[in-house]
Design an enzyme around this catalytic site. Structure first.
Site, PDB file in Angstrom:
ATOM      1  N   LYS A 194      47.629  39.938  39.484  1.00 16.58           N
ATOM      2  CA  LYS A 194      47.106  40.261  38.154  1.00 16.58           C
ATOM      3  C   LYS A 194      48.241  40.675  37.232  1.00 16.58           C
ATOM      4  CE  LYS A 194      43.575  43.219  36.003  1.00 16.58           C
ATOM      5  NZ  LYS A 194      42.560  44.276  36.274  1.00 16.58           N
ATOM      6  N   SER A 211      38.038  43.339  34.455  1.00 17.13           N
ATOM      7  CA  SER A 211      39.260  42.866  33.821  1.00 17.13           C
ATOM      8  C   SER A 211      40.094  41.939  34.719  1.00 17.13           C
ATOM      9  CB  SER A 211      40.122  44.065  33.415  1.00 17.13           C
ATOM     10  OG  SER A 211      40.564  44.796  34.560  1.00 17.13           O
ATOM     11  N   SER A 255      36.473  46.464  37.682  1.00 16.64           N
ATOM     12  CA  SER A 255      37.331  45.373  37.208  1.00 16.64           C
ATOM     13  C   SER A 255      37.617  44.284  38.230  1.00 16.64           C
ATOM     14  CB  SER A 255      38.666  45.930  36.690  1.00 16.64           C
ATOM     15  OG  SER A 255      38.470  46.592  35.463  1.00 16.64           O
TER      16      SER A 255
END
Length: 218
Positions: free
Chosen positions: A77, A152, A176
């Site tokens: 990420k 996210s 997330s």
């Protein structure tokens, strides 16, 4: 015969460890899948093909597997530092930011033998339930591109769901990892806070409050 990109992370790891499949073949197959699918999905912010190929060659030349993820392609990420690889935190403020050191979770993945293919999309500084920012996105749902991937860690969930990597890293403070995994029909693990250490940082953005997690193929 099952495509390399359809293999689970554990199946792929076993095949590479047994010499039934090379890490280079696995990397090339997933890079090809990224080239084919990511233009429509926008899961990746950065793809580091050449570094991944070099890491795969090192894995293939080793006399024995270096760890449980030996030669397995993995995505990180873009909220988490990767040495020598752009890390934007989803913000134009860090468009050209290249960390000098790996975050601890990335360093441990590398020590386990993982091959880092690139960085996946996130809303700015990880704040948002929709995976988009001024640099990249929106990250589309792989089942229906008219829908959101969630956030996210939406880029990581989509990368796994679309077969662009068998395993991807994310962060999760309030859903997330779990939310995009459920939106994209993949499985996720959110470790108990503190299970994976986050060393204290002196620079912005501070991400120590977000426990690292893995999004995995089902």
């Amino acid at each position: 015969m099952t495509s390399i990109c359809e293999l689970s992370a554990t199946t792929l790891a076993r095949a590479i460890a047994k010499g039934e499949l090379s890490s280079r073949d696995a990397v090339e197959a997933h890079l090809a899948r990224i080239a084919d699918r990511d233009p429509q999905l926008a899961a990746f912010v950065t793809v580091d093909a050449e570094s991944a190929r070099r890491a795969a060659e090192i894995c293939d030349g080793a006399s024995a597997p270096v760890g449980p993820l030996h030669g397995v392609p993995v995505a990180i990420k873009d909220l988490t530092d990767t040495a020598g690889l752009a890390t934007t935190y989803g913000s134009v403020l860090f468009r050209d930011h290249v960390p000098a050191e790996d975050d601890l979770v990335v360093a441990r993945l590398r020590r386990a033998g993982a091959v880092i293919l690139g960085k996946t999309n996130t809303p700015e500084f990880g704040f948002g339930a929709v995976c988009t920012n001024k640099l990249c996105g929106p990250t589309r749902n792989p089942v229906d591109t008219a829908l959101t991937s969630g956030g996210s860690s939406g880029g990581s969930a989509v990368a796994v769901a679309a077969g662009m990597v068998p395993l991807a890293h994310g962060t999760d403070f309030g859903g997330s990892v779990r939310t995009p995994a459920s939106f994209c029909d993949v499985a996720s693990i959110r470790p108990t806070p503190g299970r994976i250490p986050s060393p204290r940082r002196t620079c912005w953005p501070p991400t120590v409050s977000s426990p690292a997690a893995l999004t995995i193929s089902n």
